[in-house]
Design a protein around this motif. Structure first.
Motif, PDB file in Angstrom:
ATOM      1  N   ALA A  49       1.124   2.635  60.192  1.00  0.00           N
ATOM      2  CA  ALA A  49       0.492   3.982  59.475  1.00  0.00           C
ATOM      3  C   ALA A  49       1.287   5.263  59.725  1.00  0.00           C
ATOM      4  CB  ALA A  49      -0.937   4.055  60.262  1.00  0.00           C
ATOM      5  N   GLU A  50       2.130   5.105  61.024  1.00  0.00           N
ATOM      6  CA  GLU A  50       2.754   6.581  60.987  1.00  0.00           C
ATOM      7  C   GLU A  50       4.239   6.300  60.552  1.00  0.00           C
ATOM      8  OE1 GLU A  50      -0.552   6.234  62.951  1.00  0.00           O
ATOM      9  OE2 GLU A  50       1.166   4.864  63.865  1.00  0.00           O
ATOM     10  N   LEU A  51       4.696   5.106  60.288  1.00  0.00           N
ATOM     11  CA  LEU A  51       5.960   4.966  59.827  1.00  0.00           C
ATOM     12  C   LEU A  51       6.162   4.766  58.008  1.00  0.00           C
ATOM     13  CD1 LEU A  51       7.342   2.487  62.603  1.00  0.00           C
ATOM     14  CD2 LEU A  51       8.004   4.872  62.130  1.00  0.00           C
ATOM     15  N   HIS A  52       5.213   5.306  57.730  1.00  0.00           N
ATOM     16  CA  HIS A  52       5.256   5.347  56.414  1.00  0.00           C
ATOM     17  C   HIS A  52       4.336   6.436  55.440  1.00  0.00           C
ATOM     18  CE1 HIS A  52       1.006   3.872  55.587  1.00  0.00           C
ATOM     19  NE2 HIS A  52       1.145   4.221  54.541  1.00  0.00           N
ATOM     20  N   CYS A  79      -0.262  20.690  65.343  1.00  0.00           N
ATOM     21  CA  CYS A  79      -1.512  19.845  64.817  1.00  0.00           C
ATOM     22  C   CYS A  79      -1.038  18.335  64.491  1.00  0.00           C
ATOM     23  CB  CYS A  79      -2.138  20.220  63.779  1.00  0.00           C
ATOM     24  SG  CYS A  79      -2.994  21.997  64.251  1.00  0.00           S
ATOM     25  N   LEU A  80       0.004  17.830  65.352  1.00  0.00           N
ATOM     26  CA  LEU A  80       0.268  16.408  65.291  1.00  0.00           C
ATOM     27  C   LEU A  80      -0.767  15.601  66.017  1.00  0.00           C
ATOM     28  CD1 LEU A  80       4.076  16.646  66.289  1.00  0.00           C
ATOM     29  CD2 LEU A  80       3.520  16.403  63.855  1.00  0.00           C
ATOM     30  N   SER A  81      -1.112  14.451  65.103  1.00  0.00           N
ATOM     31  CA  SER A  81      -1.978  13.346  65.721  1.00  0.00           C
ATOM     32  C   SER A  81      -1.618  12.790  66.916  1.00  0.00           C
ATOM     33  CB  SER A  81      -2.406  12.300  64.419  1.00  0.00           C
ATOM     34  OG  SER A  81      -1.022  11.659  64.428  1.00  0.00           O
ATOM     35  N   ALA A  82      -2.531  12.219  67.543  1.00  0.00           N
ATOM     36  CA  ALA A  82      -2.234  11.248  69.001  1.00  0.00           C
ATOM     37  C   ALA A  82      -1.312  10.219  68.390  1.00  0.00           C
ATOM     38  CB  ALA A  82      -3.505  11.144  69.401  1.00  0.00           C
ATOM     39  N   GLU A  83      -1.474   9.715  67.473  1.00  0.00           N
ATOM     40  CA  GLU A  83      -0.695   8.556  67.118  1.00  0.00           C
ATOM     41  C   GLU A  83       0.712   8.903  66.742  1.00  0.00           C
ATOM     42  OE1 GLU A  83      -4.830   7.658  66.401  1.00  0.00           O
ATOM     43  OE2 GLU A  83      -3.638   9.224  65.730  1.00  0.00           O
ATOM     44  N   GLU A  84       0.897  10.099  66.238  1.00  0.00           N
ATOM     45  CA  GLU A  84       2.384  10.662  65.819  1.00  0.00           C
ATOM     46  C   GLU A  84       2.874  10.961  67.359  1.00  0.00           C
ATOM     47  OE1 GLU A  84       1.857  12.407  61.382  1.00  0.00           O
ATOM     48  OE2 GLU A  84       0.842  13.542  63.011  1.00  0.00           O
ATOM     49  N   MET A  85       2.378  11.488  68.315  1.00  0.00           N
ATOM     50  CA  MET A  85       2.929  11.998  69.256  1.00  0.00           C
ATOM     51  C   MET A  85       3.243  10.630  69.987  1.00  0.00           C
ATOM     52  SD  MET A  85       3.142  15.321  69.679  1.00  0.00           S
ATOM     53  CE  MET A  85       2.960  15.843  71.493  1.00  0.00           C
ATOM     54  N   ALA A  86       2.381   9.630  70.194  1.00  0.00           N
ATOM     55  CA  ALA A  86       2.704   8.516  70.844  1.00  0.00           C
ATOM     56  C   ALA A  86       3.791   7.872  70.158  1.00  0.00           C
ATOM     57  CB  ALA A  86       1.274   7.471  70.747  1.00  0.00           C
ATOM     58  N   PHE A 110      14.326  -0.022  68.750  1.00  0.00           N
ATOM     59  CA  PHE A 110      13.767   0.481  67.499  1.00  0.00           C
ATOM     60  C   PHE A 110      14.743   1.529  66.842  1.00  0.00           C
ATOM     61  CE2 PHE A 110      10.779   3.184  65.214  1.00  0.00           C
ATOM     62  CZ  PHE A 110      10.687   2.415  64.211  1.00  0.00           C
ATOM     63  N   GLN A 111      15.312   1.652  65.949  1.00  0.00           N
ATOM     64  CA  GLN A 111      15.912   2.777  65.198  1.00  0.00           C
ATOM     65  C   GLN A 111      15.158   3.242  64.286  1.00  0.00           C
ATOM     66  OE1 GLN A 111      18.764   3.710  66.417  1.00  0.00           O
ATOM     67  NE2 GLN A 111      18.604   2.027  67.990  1.00  0.00           N
ATOM     68  N   PRO A 112      14.443   4.406  64.306  1.00  0.00           N
ATOM     69  CA  PRO A 112      13.398   4.892  63.457  1.00  0.00           C
ATOM     70  C   PRO A 112      13.802   5.035  61.869  1.00  0.00           C
ATOM     71  CG  PRO A 112      14.230   6.836  64.824  1.00  0.00           C
ATOM     72  CD  PRO A 112      14.898   5.274  65.410  1.00  0.00           C
ATOM     73  N   HIS A 113      12.854   4.406  61.173  1.00  0.00           N
ATOM     74  CA  HIS A 113      13.171   4.701  59.585  1.00  0.00           C
ATOM     75  C   HIS A 113      11.770   4.559  59.080  1.00  0.00           C
ATOM     76  CE1 HIS A 113      17.260   3.373  60.249  1.00  0.00           C
ATOM     77  NE2 HIS A 113      17.625   3.835  59.096  1.00  0.00           N
ATOM     78  N   CYS A 114      11.504   5.416  58.169  1.00  0.00           N
ATOM     79  CA  CYS A 114      10.212   5.619  57.457  1.00  0.00           C
ATOM     80  C   CYS A 114      10.307   5.223  56.042  1.00  0.00           C
ATOM     81  CB  CYS A 114       9.926   6.932  57.471  1.00  0.00           C
ATOM     82  SG  CYS A 114       8.180   7.542  56.860  1.00  0.00           S
ATOM     83  N   LEU A 115       9.110   4.589  55.516  1.00  0.00           N
ATOM     84  CA  LEU A 115       9.177   4.000  54.093  1.00  0.00           C
ATOM     85  C   LEU A 115       8.189   4.938  53.242  1.00  0.00           C
ATOM     86  CD1 LEU A 115       9.542   1.726  52.058  1.00  0.00           C
ATOM     87  CD2 LEU A 115       7.577   0.593  52.925  1.00  0.00           C
ATOM     88  N   ALA A 134      -0.666  -4.699  52.712  1.00  0.00           N
ATOM     89  CA  ALA A 134       0.130  -5.721  52.629  1.00  0.00           C
ATOM     90  C   ALA A 134       1.451  -5.712  53.310  1.00  0.00           C
ATOM     91  CB  ALA A 134       0.652  -6.023  50.910  1.00  0.00           C
ATOM     92  N   VAL A 135       2.258  -4.680  53.471  1.00  0.00           N
ATOM     93  CA  VAL A 135       3.341  -4.483  54.144  1.00  0.00           C
ATOM     94  C   VAL A 135       3.099  -4.855  55.562  1.00  0.00           C
ATOM     95  CG1 VAL A 135       5.382  -2.850  54.630  1.00  0.00           C
ATOM     96  CG2 VAL A 135       4.654  -3.359  52.227  1.00  0.00           C
ATOM     97  N   GLN A 136       2.162  -3.949  55.973  1.00  0.00           N
ATOM     98  CA  GLN A 136       1.964  -3.984  57.422  1.00  0.00           C
ATOM     99  C   GLN A 136       1.490  -5.313  58.021  1.00  0.00           C
ATOM    100  OE1 GLN A 136      -1.402  -1.336  58.566  1.00  0.00           O
ATOM    101  NE2 GLN A 136      -0.718  -1.713  60.943  1.00  0.00           N
ATOM    102  N   GLU A 137       0.866  -6.184  57.073  1.00  0.00           N
ATOM    103  CA  GLU A 137       0.325  -7.572  57.402  1.00  0.00           C
ATOM    104  C   GLU A 137       1.556  -8.408  57.458  1.00  0.00           C
ATOM    105  OE1 GLU A 137      -2.518  -8.158  54.829  1.00  0.00           O
ATOM    106  OE2 GLU A 137      -4.358  -7.275  56.225  1.00  0.00           O
ATOM    107  N   ALA A 138       2.450  -8.012  56.598  1.00  0.00           N
ATOM    108  CA  ALA A 138       3.831  -8.960  56.508  1.00  0.00           C
ATOM    109  C   ALA A 138       4.580  -8.767  57.613  1.00  0.00           C
ATOM    110  CB  ALA A 138       4.650  -8.285  55.069  1.00  0.00           C
TER     111      ALA A 138
END
Length: 651
Positions: free
Chosen positions: A187-190, A301-308, A360-365, A381-385
């Motif tokens: 969710a944070e990587l796309h 105002c970054l979300s807790a998930e983005e900070m994590a 992990f080498q960060p990339h965003c879709l 579908a991508v996350q479940e893949a």
């Protein structure tokens, strides 16, 4: 109102109704269902989880079936439709056999005596356990996505998924760890961009934060970022301590003190080459002013998930405001390779490159689609893949019991004495007045169950409903003998840890040694088969073969039921193909097995054997659970709380 537990014909009818609703969407040739959401939005989908949720099945047993299918899907990323089809076929076979408690007990014995032998001694010889080449990632992803998306969509997304795997995990050894992170943090990587075709989707290095800069100061080259979770404007006093201002002069002096301390902090950040503040809270205007003055960019105002996610990538902890200590060193800062604004259609975002301290080498879709609903479907579908690909690196170990024949016979006898009659499993159900019902054309067989409505029998499961305000609690009063998959199989939770809850395997830090031990292994990590029904036909063939060695008639009956039920999946896959497509495919495959020849490699791709085997195990456990329900109680109104008051007569 109380009723006897679900009769076997009723269970089969409800399972068959669910199977009929999803059968047409199975496989790459399946059709799409048009779902209408309560908001009026229409969505065409072939996703099994969405279909089961949309049905909003009302009878208790049907909702338990759908919940178990969705639970299996959440754990493995695949198999909701196949789960329902196989479950209906097994229940139908048990109904035709007319068995009672003996067949229910024989299900567990079948798993130990026949199923594991069929997998270890028969199925395993056809598997491809070698590590997959990079090019075969798409061979796994494309058929997986074919059951959810159209041809053009699945090719594009399979290519993007494979590219994201390779870029985020350049080292193949790190791929299991990276896939877990991708599945957990997708969710944070796309970033979803509506209004553009899917072909415009692309992969960007770094992380895209879906908010704009509060302050942007361009900076070239490598810089440092500071993570903060508290306001940087210094407080005049500690929390809980009263601060009294007697005059306007004191008030102005206090403001000057705050301003000076804020400016001093920004000078310190500048001297430490900190050019970026990543804050989970909104900062005061004085902080924004001096940040801009000293060339420090600010994202608020970054979300807790983005900070994590940022913490997980960089290994940096948030900075604590200095208080009175001005000379304390700013130790933990993240290395940022670039920091720039990014315009996604009309939305301004922050694009930063983070230096990773993990594999992990960060990339965003950047995921494009015509409307938000399609983007949501593609993202799911991508996350479940990625969840499905995690299963590729897991190993299933066989039971210790049947390595030696004498010990195997003793344990088989123990298994056959498994009973659940000592205690009675009961479902206590409270009516939901306005719950959505399945349409008659979808679940005609369920029409006579409208007086009983199921609620959540297990809060850990994903129940089938599409309106949150219609959910009501379920009370389950039982002392059950239900067996989970982890109790029956020793399943690795990852390449670095082995699950040994039930059987006395020796714990090893390195699972490679265990995976290489053929004596302990049912399904090796990385095992794949050609997609399209080969797994089901192979297991069908070897179950029937090894059932001949069993001396117990009830186990033989169950073996034949499960073996025949497995064929329901390839039959559904080939129902829209050419005439007699399944018969031709089945006879050709059986002929190859009888001649001990290798299976042909088709162009349709590969599938993970771990996921398929887990599907069979999950269905068997669901059948056992359903057959062990003895009583269903419908409650018209909530139970009244009874208070226990002490009486003078109590001694």
């Amino acid at each position: 109102m109380a009723a006897a537990g679900p009769e076997r014909p009723r269970l089969w009818q409800e399972a068959a109704a669910l199977a009929g609703a999803v059968r047409g969407a199975l496989g790459p040739r399946g059709g799409r269902a048009l779902l209408l959401r309560p908001t009026g939005e229409a969505l065409a989908t072939r996703d099994g989880r969405r279909l089961l949720e949309a049905l909003s099945a009302e009878p208790p047993a049907a909702r338990v079936m759908a919940a178990r299918a969705c639970s299996h899907r959440a754990a493995t990323g695949d198999g909701a439709k196949s789960f329902v089809l196989l479950l209906a076929a097994v229940l139908g076979g048990l109904r035709a056999a007319g068995g009672g408690a003996g067949l229910r007990r024989a299900l567990r014995a079948f798993e130990a005596q026949v199923l594991e032998r069929a997998a270890a001694r028969g199925l395993r010889r056809h598997l491809l356990p070698e590590p997959l080449p990079e090019a075969l990632l798409e061979a796994l992803l494309e058929p997986y996505l074919a059951g959810r998306l159209g041809p053009g969509e699945r090719r594009c997304l399979a290519r993007l998924c494979a590219e994201m795997c390779r870029r985020c995990a350049p080292a193949a050894a790190a791929r299991p760890q990276v896939l877990r992170l991708l599945g957990r943090r997708f969710a944070e990587l796309h970033a979803a961009v509506p209004g553009l075709p899917l072909a415009s989707s692309r992969l960007l290095p770094g992380v895209v934060l879906r908010r704009d800069f509060a302050v942007y100061c361009p900076a070239d080259g490598q810089l440092r970022a500071l993570l903060v979770t508290e306001p940087l404007r210094p407080a005049l006093t500690a929390p809980g301590v009263e601060f009294v201002v007697d005059s306007e002069g004191q008030y102005q002096a206090s403001l000057r003190w705050i301003t000076d301390r804020t400016e001093a902090l920004m000078k310190r950040l500048q001297s430490n080459n900190v050019k970026l503040l990543l804050s989970s809270v909104k900062q005061e205007e004085v902080v924004i002013y001096y940040a801009k003055l000293y060339g420090v960019s600010v994202v608020e105002c970054l979300s807790a998930e983005e900070m994590a996610l940022i913490r997980e990538i960089t290994g940096v902890s948030p900075y604590t405001p200095f208080g009175d200590n001005m000379d304390r060193e700013i130790a933990e800062t993240a290395v940022v390779t670039f920091c720039q604004p990014l315009l996604l259609v009309s939305k301004r975002c922050v694009h930063i490159g983070l230096s990773s301290v993990c594999a992990f080498q960060p990339h965003c879709l950047i995921l494009c689609g015509p409307v938000d609903a399609v983007n949501e479907q593609h993202a799911a579908a991508v996350q479940e893949a990625f969840t499905m690909l995690q299963q590729l690196f897991k190993t299933i170990h066989q039971r210790e019991g049947w390595k030696a024949e004498g010990e195997s016979q003793r344990k088989a006898l123990d298994v056959c004495t498994w009973h659940s009659s000592a205690t009675q499993k009961q479902l206590v159900i409270e009516d939901a007045c306005n719950s959505n019902q399945v349409s008659e054309c979808q679940l005609k067989a369920l029409s006579d169950e409208t007086e009983r409505k199921v609620l959540d029998p297990d809060k850990s499961d994903l129940l089938v409903h599409n309106q949150k305000n219609h959910s009501t609690p379920v009370l389950v009063a039982c002392n059950t003998d239900r067996v989970t998959a982890c109790e029956c199989l020793d399943i690795d939770k990852g390449p670095e840890k082995t699950c040994c809850h039930t059987y006395p395997f020796k714990q090893e830090e390195n699972c490679a040694g265990i995976a290489q031990d053929d004596a302990n292994c049912l399904i090796q990590a990385g095992s794949v088969l050609p997609v399209g029904g080969y797994f089901e036909i192979l297991l069908h063939y070897y179950i029937q073969d090894y059932a001949k060695e069993c001396q117990q008639s009830e186990v033989i009956i169950v073996s034949n039921i499960v073996a025949d039920a497995l064929l329901s999946i390839p039959k559904a896959l080939y129902q829209t193909a050419e005439r007699n497509g399944f018969t031709k495919f089945y006879l050709e495959t059986i002929n190859l097995l009888q001649k001990n020849q290798p299976l042909p490699v088709n162009d349709e791709g590969l599938e993970s054997v771990y996921c398929k085997y887990q599907l069979v195990i999950s269905v068997l456990h669901c059948v056992t659970e359903l057959l062990s329900i003895d009583l269903v109680i419908g409650i018209r109104r909530p139970l009244q709380k009874i208070e226990d008051h002490d009486s003078e007569d109590d001694s």
